[in-house]
Structures are given as structure tokens and as C-alpha cells.
Write an enzyme that holds these catalytic residues in place. Structure first.
Site, mmCIF file in Angstrom:
data_model
loop_
_atom_site.group_PDB
_atom_site.id
_atom_site.type_symbol
_atom_site.label_atom_id
_atom_site.label_comp_id
_atom_site.label_asym_id
_atom_site.label_seq_id
_atom_site.Cartn_x
_atom_site.Cartn_y
_atom_site.Cartn_z
ATOM 1 N N HIS A 88 22.786 -22.333 22.140
ATOM 2 C CA HIS A 88 22.624 -21.578 20.811
ATOM 3 C C HIS A 88 21.478 -21.623 20.537
ATOM 4 C CE1 HIS A 88 23.600 -20.209 16.698
ATOM 5 N NE2 HIS A 88 24.347 -19.887 17.316
ATOM 6 N N HIS A 109 22.516 -12.342 17.696
ATOM 7 C CA HIS A 109 22.844 -12.251 16.097
ATOM 8 C C HIS A 109 22.506 -10.786 15.802
ATOM 9 C CE1 HIS A 109 22.812 -16.578 16.699
ATOM 10 N NE2 HIS A 109 23.968 -16.403 16.014
ATOM 11 N N HIS A 118 29.771 -15.216 20.972
ATOM 12 C CA HIS A 118 30.208 -16.374 20.525
ATOM 13 C C HIS A 118 31.707 -16.743 20.968
ATOM 14 C CE1 HIS A 118 26.996 -15.907 17.767
ATOM 15 N NE2 HIS A 118 26.728 -17.205 17.470
ATOM 16 N N HIS A 242 30.052 -15.132 7.563
ATOM 17 C CA HIS A 242 29.865 -16.256 8.563
ATOM 18 C C HIS A 242 28.450 -16.973 8.394
ATOM 19 C CE1 HIS A 242 26.884 -16.563 12.003
ATOM 20 N NE2 HIS A 242 27.597 -17.644 12.326
ATOM 21 N N HIS A 246 27.776 -21.055 7.017
ATOM 22 C CA HIS A 246 26.583 -21.661 7.623
ATOM 23 C C HIS A 246 25.722 -22.223 6.481
ATOM 24 C CE1 HIS A 246 26.349 -21.513 12.078
ATOM 25 N NE2 HIS A 246 26.730 -20.329 11.747
ATOM 26 N N PHE A 262 19.811 -21.669 13.048
ATOM 27 C CA PHE A 262 20.356 -21.414 14.197
ATOM 28 C C PHE A 262 20.097 -22.394 15.368
ATOM 29 C CE2 PHE A 262 20.049 -16.703 13.722
ATOM 30 C CZ PHE A 262 21.314 -16.439 13.221
ATOM 31 N N HIS A 275 33.234 -21.225 14.062
ATOM 32 C CA HIS A 275 33.210 -19.934 14.854
ATOM 33 C C HIS A 275 34.745 -19.547 15.625
ATOM 34 C CE1 HIS A 275 29.560 -17.898 14.984
ATOM 35 N NE2 HIS A 275 29.100 -19.036 14.723
HETATM 36 CU CU1 C2O Z 1 25.269 -18.049 16.545
HETATM 37 CU CU2 C2O Z 1 27.226 -18.969 13.382
HETATM 38 O O1 C2O Z 1 25.927 -18.659 14.620
#
Ligand code: C2O
Length: 344
Positions: A88, A109, A118, A242, A246, A262, A275
Site C-alpha cells: 500500500h 488514490h 483496492h 473512506h 481512516h 497511507f 476496504h
Molecule cells: Cu489505499 Cu483506504 O486507502
């Protein structure tokens, strides 16, 4: 043209605003063939909600054992728990330049690559966990935070003695605290609601996100991102929700690791359930659109990524190979979706 797969031999140090410039995120690689991925035909695997799997002790034992084994692998093994998190980091923190565009980093992203990349990332991670416990049917649970039953951090992740635990979180957000889709890192924003009001406000955000974007895929999925284009800031509305989640999970203090950055986010097992739900919401979106393809455009469909599969083979995959979950032989447990016809 589509964004091409990165060149592993040219991977370099990554950087993050908060963690600095010398991050080591490159996957273990010396040389080796890269082959097109062939999708394994498994029984249809069903991803279940985190609030359901907690009642299934046999499943929980398996999941924990798989993660335990992943953590015990040698540091430089491509399946090692931290190596999996580095994947990631490498794809998100500028460790790769786009082939043919030396100053343009690969970034998955902020645009239309977000959901497909993802989806693949979870697929390989899930297959590797399954391989480690010899179970071809293993699936990750999803964090059902769009439903009133799932709006707190799943308890499968908050038991400090479990291998699924991560200490780098905002512990003041542990259950029974309800997630706030309007939360911001610095606490300057928020829905201002609590309790049932908050549950309702979140559901209305979800409903509006879907309603607004149903006819315009870029609003939901993100703006086009083509070869040579600097990573654009055109995240879809689902990606924005999303991001909030996070930030809500990561440490309260700067630099908000693990989930809030990230480079470290995937060191927390909750990442994969977060995810899985994002992926499930994409699937709900597709269903609502009658499976009308989001972007019928080779610049999207032929965008290419690489991963290590569950046989330690480096494989190449394209967006067109993952458009619906059944292409990867999984599906989601059906749970009620009360926000769909809530009166907002
Ligand atoms: Cu690649 Cu939830 O981020």
C-alpha cells in the site's frame, strides 16, 4: 493511455508528509517473470459482516491464526504482514514512477483507479491468508459501518490480546463510540450529532452519495487518471467517506498512524475490513445501476497493476479483470441496507 504497471526494478524510497522522505516500501524483488494472473476457480466465497463473524468462533480462530502466521514470516517474505502493508505504501507514497514518465509517480488514490486497485489488493491478501491456513474458502470480514449495527469499531479488532489488534489507534473512538462521517483530523468539523441522530446523519450521507452519483460514475468512483497525468485530486465521493473513516480510526495525535497515513494504514487489520466495506458499497452501486459499466474506456479498463499472488508469483492484472466480485469468485453476505430508503 492507461496507467501501466510499475517497474519493480526501479522502485525507490517513498515519502509521506508526516513520516518523511526515506520510507522503505519496495517489495522484495531481484528479478523474476511477471505473468498474467489467471483467476483461480474456487467455490464462491462469501465475505461476512464483522458483527456476524464474531459469533463464529471457528472462523475467528482461523482468521487469527492466519494473521499470526503472516506476522511470523521472515521480514523479507512477500507475504509477511508488514510487507503486505508496504504494498500500500509503495503504490500510494510515490515509490514508483510511471513507466515512460520518470517524474510522475504511480498513485492509486484520488481518482478512478481507487476502487479497482483496492479490490485486487484485498483479493491477494485474502488468498494469501487462506493459503497460510490451507483454506481455499477463507474470506475477510467487512466492517458494516453503513448500517446502524456496524457503526462502531468492530469488536474483533479491539481485543488487545488478539493478533488482529493494533495499538496505534484513537482509543477514544473505541466502542460504543459511533463513527462520524463528518469527522476531521483536527476536530474542526463533525456532524454535531450524537447517538441516534448521528446514526441517522451518517446514513443520510451515504444515501445522498449514492443518489447524487448514480448517473455520473466519476462522482462516485473518481475522475479519470491517465498515463503521465500527475496524480489528480479528483477523488470520488465514496473515497472521501473512506478517508474520514481512516482518520477517525488512526491515532488522535499527529502523525495519526497507523490508519491515518497511507504509509502505515495497512498495518492495522481493520484496514482490510474497512476496504471490504468500501468494495461492497461499490458492488451495491453497480447493482443499483444495473451493472452498466462505469467507464467503457480502455484508459480505465487496461490500467495495469502488479501483485504477488498466493503462490509467490508476481502477476499482472488489469482493471477489466475485476469489474464485479464474481470475477474473483467472492460475494458479500446480504445484510439489510436501511439507508437506501430512509427519509432523509
Ligand atoms: Cu489505499 Cu483506504 O486507502
Amino acid at each position: 493511455a492507461p496507467v501501466m504497471r510499475p517497474d519493480l526494478s526501479k522502485c525507490h524510497d517513498a515519502s509521506s508528509l508526516v513520516l518523511g522522505d526515506c520510507l522503505k516500501c519496495c517489495p522484495p524483488y531481484t528479478s523474476g517473470d511477471i505473468v498474467d494472473y489467471t483467476f483461480p476457480e474456487t467455490p464462491l466465497r462469501v465475505r461476512r459482516a464483522a458483527q456476524e463473524v464474531i459469533k463464529d468462533s471457528e472462523y475467528m480462530d482461523k482468521y487469527k491464526e492466519a494473521v499470526r502466521r503472516m506476522k511470523k514470516l521472515p521480514d523479507d517474505h512477500p507475504w509477511n504482514f508488514y510487507q503486505q502493508a508496504q504494498i500500500h505504501c509503495a503504490y500510494c507514497n510515490d515509490a514508483y514512477d510511471q513507466v515512460g514518465f520518470p517524474c510522475v509517480p504511480v498513485q492509486i488514490h484520488y481518482g478512478w483507479l481507487f476502487l479497482p486497485w483496492h479490490r485486487y489488493y484485498l483479493h491477494f491478501y485474502e488468498r494469501i491468508l487462506g493459503k497460510l491456513i490451507n483454506d481455499d474458502t477463507f474470506t475477510l470480514p467487512f466492517w458494516n459501518y453503513d448500517s446502524p449495527h456496524g457503526m462502531t469499531m468492530p469488536e474483533i479488532f479491539t481485543d488487545a490480546s488478539s493478533p488482529l489488534y493494533d495499538g496505534n489507534r484513537n482509543t477514544s473512538h473505541y466502542p460504543p463510540v459511533i463513527v462520524d462521517y463528518a469527522h476531521s483530523h483536527d476536530y474542526t468539523a463533525g456532524s454535531g450529532e450524537t447517538g441516534n441522530g448521528l446514526v441517522r446523519a451518517n446514513q443520510c450521507v451515504m444515501q445522498k452519495t449514492f443518489k447524487r452519483s448514480l448517473q455520473r460514475a466519476e462522482l462516485f468512483m473518481g475522475e479519470p487518471q491517465r498515463a503521465g497525468q500527475k496524480p489528480c485530486s479528483g477523488p470520488g465521493q465514496l473515497e472521501c467517506i473512506h478517508n474520514t473513516i481512516h482518520n477517525w480510526v488512526g491515532m488522535k495525535e499527529y502523525p495519526h498512524t497507523d490508519m491515518g497515513d497511507f504509509a502505515t494504514a495497512a498495518r492495522d487489520c481493520i484496514f482490510f475490513s474497512h476496504h471490504a466495506n468500501i468494495d461492497r458499497l461499490w458492488h451495491i452501486y453497480q447493482t443499483m445501476r444495473g451493472y452498466k459499466i462505469e467507464f467503457n474506456n480502455p484508459d480505465w479498463l487496461d490500467s495495469t497493476f502488479i501483485f504477488y499472488d498466493e503462490n509467490e508469483q508476481i502477476v499482472r492484472v488489469k482493471v477489466r479483470g475485476c469489474l464485479t466480485p464474481d470475477k474473483l469468485w467472492y460475494t458479500y453476505q446480504e445484510v439489510p441496507i436501511p439507508w437506501i430508503d430512509l427519509d432523509c
